[in-house]
Design an enzyme around this catalytic site. Structure first.
Site, mmCIF file in Angstrom:
data_model
loop_
_atom_site.group_PDB
_atom_site.id
_atom_site.type_symbol
_atom_site.label_atom_id
_atom_site.label_comp_id
_atom_site.label_asym_id
_atom_site.label_seq_id
_atom_site.Cartn_x
_atom_site.Cartn_y
_atom_site.Cartn_z
ATOM 1 N N GLY A 79 0.806 -1.214 0.000
ATOM 2 C CA GLY A 79 0.000 0.000 0.000
ATOM 3 C C GLY A 79 0.838 1.262 0.000
ATOM 4 O O GLY A 79 0.557 2.212 -0.747
ATOM 5 N N CYS A 80 1.871 1.277 0.814
ATOM 6 C CA CYS A 80 2.729 2.458 0.923
ATOM 7 C C CYS A 80 3.522 2.681 -0.363
ATOM 8 O O CYS A 80 3.778 3.822 -0.754
ATOM 9 C CB CYS A 80 3.674 2.310 2.108
ATOM 10 S SG CYS A 80 2.799 2.151 3.688
#
Length: 212
Positions: A79-80
């Site tokens: 996600g990051c």
């Protein structure tokens, strides 16, 4: 005999005071309330080391330009990584609007440097290893983690023939803020969708700058 008894009493009294003081401190920490930073509030001032291991001072940026400061759980996570790549893709348009983007996580300077290099990121990353700055913004901070990094092809990243592994000391929530040219919070999102964050920020900046 009397002296021995007296000594034990004194020692017991001192230990009692120490325990009581410790309990008081624990109670104080227990009663601490998270910071609530809202739109319209003045942004906190702070200093952190960036991915070049140089001091980044908020006073050199806040109140002088539009500044996006986004907190994220950590480098080399799916996600990051998606969030960081989306900001990288949107950077040209944001720079045209006079916007600076800064990512903040509990990762160390060397890890930030590697993350930025592997994914060709074009904005600053700050190391908030103990989560202190995240807390100043009201961002929830949890425990750290052991991480095995993956490269842009989602394969285990190797350095000198060995998997690149590291310890993250703290893990912040995924919150994004925009600090306006007046030094105040102009935008706050506590429910960020990683790949959508840059788009929402670009739309917000477009509307905000149209009003000028």
């Amino acid at each position: 005999m009397f002296a021995s008894t007296w000594s034990r009493c004194v020692l017991g009294g001192i230990l009692g005071l120490v325990v009581a003081a410790g309990a008081a401190v624990a109670d104080d920490k227990k009663d601490e309330k998270p910071v609530e930073l809202n739109v319209g509030d003045t942004a906190p001032t702070f200093q952190l080391r960036n991915d070049l291991d140089k001091t980044w001072s908020s006073s050199d940026h806040f109140g002088k330009k539009w500044t996006v400061i986004y907190f994220y759980p950590g480098d080399f996570t799916p996600g990051c990584t998606a969030q960081a790549k989306a900001f990288t893709a949107a950077m040209d348009k944001l720079v045209e609007k006079g916007v600076e983007v800064v990512g903040v996580s509990g990762d160390s300077v060397p890890v930030h440097e590697m993350f930025k290099k592997v994914h060709k990121l074009n904005f600053t990353l700050l190391a908030d290893e103990d989560g202190a700055v995240a807390k100043e913004f009201g961002v929830p901070v949890g425990k750290g983690a052991s991480v095995k990094a993956r490269d842009a092809a989602n394969k285990v990243l190797e350095v000198d023939g060995k998997p690149y592994e590291f310890e993250r000391k703290s893990t912040a929530g995924r919150w994004t803020f925009v600090i306006g040219p007046d030094g105040k919070v102009a935008y706050k999102n506590t429910k960020v969708l990683p790949a959508d964050d840059a788009k929402k920020i670009t739309e917000f900046i477009d509307k905000a700058t149209e009003k000028k």
